[in-house]
Design a protein around this motif. Structure first.
Motif, PDB file in Angstrom:
ATOM      1  N   ASN A 220      -6.216  -8.628  10.555  1.00  0.00           N
ATOM      2  CA  ASN A 220      -4.856  -9.108  10.304  1.00  0.00           C
ATOM      3  C   ASN A 220      -3.841  -8.142  10.914  1.00  0.00           C
ATOM      4  N   PRO A 221      -3.680  -8.176  12.232  1.00  0.00           N
ATOM      5  CA  PRO A 221      -2.780  -7.220  12.882  1.00  0.00           C
ATOM      6  C   PRO A 221      -1.302  -7.451  12.552  1.00  0.00           C
ATOM      7  N   GLN A 222      -0.950  -8.588  11.956  1.00  0.00           N
ATOM      8  CA  GLN A 222       0.435  -8.875  11.588  1.00  0.00           C
ATOM      9  C   GLN A 222       0.811  -8.269  10.234  1.00  0.00           C
ATOM     10  N   ARG A 223      -0.170  -7.677   9.555  1.00  0.00           N
ATOM     11  CA  ARG A 223       0.060  -7.071   8.245  1.00  0.00           C
ATOM     12  C   ARG A 223       1.118  -5.982   8.379  1.00  0.00           C
ATOM     13  N   GLY A 224       2.035  -5.933   7.442  1.00  0.00           N
ATOM     14  CA  GLY A 224       3.069  -4.902   7.461  1.00  0.00           C
ATOM     15  C   GLY A 224       2.494  -3.552   7.070  1.00  0.00           C
ATOM     16  N   LEU A 225       2.632  -2.580   7.943  1.00  0.00           N
ATOM     17  CA  LEU A 225       2.157  -1.224   7.663  1.00  0.00           C
ATOM     18  C   LEU A 225       3.320  -0.247   7.773  1.00  0.00           C
ATOM     19  N   ALA A 226       3.533   0.535   6.737  1.00  0.00           N
ATOM     20  CA  ALA A 226       4.533   1.608   6.779  1.00  0.00           C
ATOM     21  C   ALA A 226       3.824   2.836   7.329  1.00  0.00           C
ATOM     22  N   ILE A 227       3.904   2.978   8.643  1.00  0.00           N
ATOM     23  CA  ILE A 227       3.163   4.040   9.321  1.00  0.00           C
ATOM     24  C   ILE A 227       4.105   4.759  10.288  1.00  0.00           C
ATOM     25  N   ALA A 228       4.021   6.059  10.318  1.00  0.00           N
ATOM     26  CA  ALA A 228       4.881   6.859  11.195  1.00  0.00           C
ATOM     27  C   ALA A 228       4.375   6.783  12.633  1.00  0.00           C
ATOM     28  N   PRO A 229       5.268   6.935  13.600  1.00  0.00           N
ATOM     29  CA  PRO A 229       4.834   6.961  14.999  1.00  0.00           C
ATOM     30  C   PRO A 229       3.771   8.043  15.206  1.00  0.00           C
ATOM     31  N   GLY A 230       2.700   7.675  15.877  1.00  0.00           N
ATOM     32  CA  GLY A 230       1.616   8.615  16.152  1.00  0.00           C
ATOM     33  C   GLY A 230       0.600   8.742  15.035  1.00  0.00           C
ATOM     34  N   GLN A 231       0.875   8.165  13.894  1.00  0.00           N
ATOM     35  CA  GLN A 231      -0.049   8.234  12.764  1.00  0.00           C
ATOM     36  C   GLN A 231      -1.109   7.139  12.919  1.00  0.00           C
ATOM     37  N   THR A 232      -2.352   7.468  12.599  1.00  0.00           N
ATOM     38  CA  THR A 232      -3.435   6.495  12.682  1.00  0.00           C
ATOM     39  C   THR A 232      -3.719   5.911  11.299  1.00  0.00           C
ATOM     40  N   LEU A 233      -4.479   4.832  11.293  1.00  0.00           N
ATOM     41  CA  LEU A 233      -4.879   4.235  10.021  1.00  0.00           C
ATOM     42  C   LEU A 233      -5.698   5.234   9.208  1.00  0.00           C
ATOM     43  N   ARG A 234      -6.571   6.001   9.868  1.00  0.00           N
ATOM     44  CA  ARG A 234      -7.354   7.012   9.148  1.00  0.00           C
ATOM     45  C   ARG A 234      -6.447   8.070   8.530  1.00  0.00           C
ATOM     46  N   ASP A 235      -5.430   8.505   9.282  1.00  0.00           N
ATOM     47  CA  ASP A 235      -4.455   9.463   8.728  1.00  0.00           C
ATOM     48  C   ASP A 235      -3.818   8.898   7.465  1.00  0.00           C
ATOM     49  N   LEU A 236      -3.422   7.633   7.542  1.00  0.00           N
ATOM     50  CA  LEU A 236      -2.795   6.965   6.411  1.00  0.00           C
ATOM     51  C   LEU A 236      -3.746   6.897   5.225  1.00  0.00           C
ATOM     52  N   TYR A 237      -4.991   6.537   5.489  1.00  0.00           N
ATOM     53  CA  TYR A 237      -6.012   6.435   4.443  1.00  0.00           C
ATOM     54  C   TYR A 237      -6.191   7.777   3.732  1.00  0.00           C
ATOM     55  N   GLU A 238      -6.345   8.828   4.511  1.00  0.00           N
ATOM     56  CA  GLU A 238      -6.572  10.159   3.934  1.00  0.00           C
ATOM     57  C   GLU A 238      -5.338  10.652   3.172  1.00  0.00           C
ATOM     58  N   GLU A 239      -4.159  10.355   3.692  1.00  0.00           N
ATOM     59  CA  GLU A 239      -2.925  10.765   3.040  1.00  0.00           C
ATOM     60  C   GLU A 239      -2.737  10.039   1.705  1.00  0.00           C
ATOM     61  N   ARG A 240      -3.040   8.759   1.677  1.00  0.00           N
ATOM     62  CA  ARG A 240      -2.777   7.957   0.491  1.00  0.00           C
ATOM     63  C   ARG A 240      -3.856   8.051  -0.578  1.00  0.00           C
ATOM     64  N   ALA A 241      -5.085   8.353  -0.218  1.00  0.00           N
ATOM     65  CA  ALA A 241      -6.189   8.342  -1.191  1.00  0.00           C
ATOM     66  C   ALA A 241      -5.864   9.222  -2.402  1.00  0.00           C
TER      67      ALA A 241
ATOM     68  N   GLY B  31       0.789  -1.222   0.000  1.00  0.00           N
ATOM     69  CA  GLY B  31       0.000   0.000   0.000  1.00  0.00           C
ATOM     70  C   GLY B  31       0.821   1.270   0.000  1.00  0.00           C
ATOM     71  N   SER B  32       2.083   1.173   0.405  1.00  0.00           N
ATOM     72  CA  SER B  32       2.923   2.368   0.516  1.00  0.00           C
ATOM     73  C   SER B  32       3.725   2.675  -0.744  1.00  0.00           C
ATOM     74  N   VAL B  33       3.595   1.862  -1.773  1.00  0.00           N
ATOM     75  CA  VAL B  33       4.398   2.040  -2.987  1.00  0.00           C
ATOM     76  C   VAL B  33       4.205   3.428  -3.609  1.00  0.00           C
ATOM     77  N   VAL B  34       3.066   4.045  -3.383  1.00  0.00           N
ATOM     78  CA  VAL B  34       2.755   5.344  -4.007  1.00  0.00           C
ATOM     79  C   VAL B  34       3.545   6.514  -3.437  1.00  0.00           C
ATOM     80  N   TYR B  35       4.322   6.284  -2.381  1.00  0.00           N
ATOM     81  CA  TYR B  35       5.102   7.375  -1.797  1.00  0.00           C
ATOM     82  C   TYR B  35       6.362   7.720  -2.586  1.00  0.00           C
ATOM     83  N   ARG B  36       6.759   6.869  -3.505  1.00  0.00           N
ATOM     84  CA  ARG B  36       7.970   7.139  -4.283  1.00  0.00           C
ATOM     85  C   ARG B  36       7.601   7.223  -5.762  1.00  0.00           C
TER      86      ARG B  36
END
Length: 181
Positions: free
Chosen positions: A123-144, A88-93
């Motif tokens: 699936n809590p073992q899923r690899g997430l590239a998430i910054a400290p303090g960042q929430t899943l919602r933050d990630l969703y809004e940032e990546r959309a 899911g994080s591939v779009v950052y580069r």
């Protein structure tokens, strides 16, 4: 023994992008089987490179270094007649996304946040590239916006089971002239 050289003219690849839990790996497997193509899961390539589960790699490297490693590995993919299920994080580069677009159409599997949240919780073992303090919602809004920016095709996957989603992707790609019949 002589191996066949790669073809001079490569056939395309289809790249699936979207949030963790959007179904990229599951739909990718079904789409690849439907097309009789290979499946390349870029998260598995990262795991194979490091010999560790994806979350362990992410934790050891930290977000920014992980994103650089992911982009390097994704940008090294040279494939033909393959469905690429990306992290899911591939779009950052941007350079990684340019490489994927050079291989063929990029398809965004789009789902509303509540479905993503539910699936990620399963699936809590899923690899997430998430910054400290960042929430899943933050990630969703940032990546959309990034997913929408890089997608050549958006498939609204809500209400579709994985098989129906794979068939929708193939049908929409054909309808838009992005995949031969």
């Amino acid at each position: 023994m002589h191996l066949l050289p790669p073809p001079d003219k490569r056939e395309l690849c289809i790249t699936l992008i979207g949030m963790p839990g959007s179904g990229k790996s599951t739909v990718g497997h079904l789409l690849a089987r439907h097309l009789q193509w290979a499946l390349v899961d870029t998260d598995h390539l990262i795991e194979a490179t490091y010999g560790l589960p994806l979350q362990a790699v992410t934790n050891a490297l930290g977000k920014e270094d992980f994103l650089d490693v992911e982009a390097r590995i994704v940008s090294s993919v040279r494939a033909s007649r393959a469905v690429l299920a990306t992290g899911g994080s591939v779009v950052y580069r941007e350079h990684a996304m340019r490489h994927l677009a050079s291989l063929g159409p990029v398809v965004y599997l789009e789902l509303p946040y509540d479905i993503i949240e539910e699936r990620v919780a399963l699936n809590p073992q899923r690899g997430l590239a998430i910054a400290p303090g960042q929430t899943l919602r933050d990630l969703y809004e940032e990546r959309a916006a990034l997913y929408a920016r890089y997608a050549g095709l958006r498939v609204h996957a809500a209400g579709l089971n994985p098989q129906a989603c794979a068939l929708r992707v193939a049908g929409d790609l054909r309808k838009n002239g992005m995949l031969r019949a």
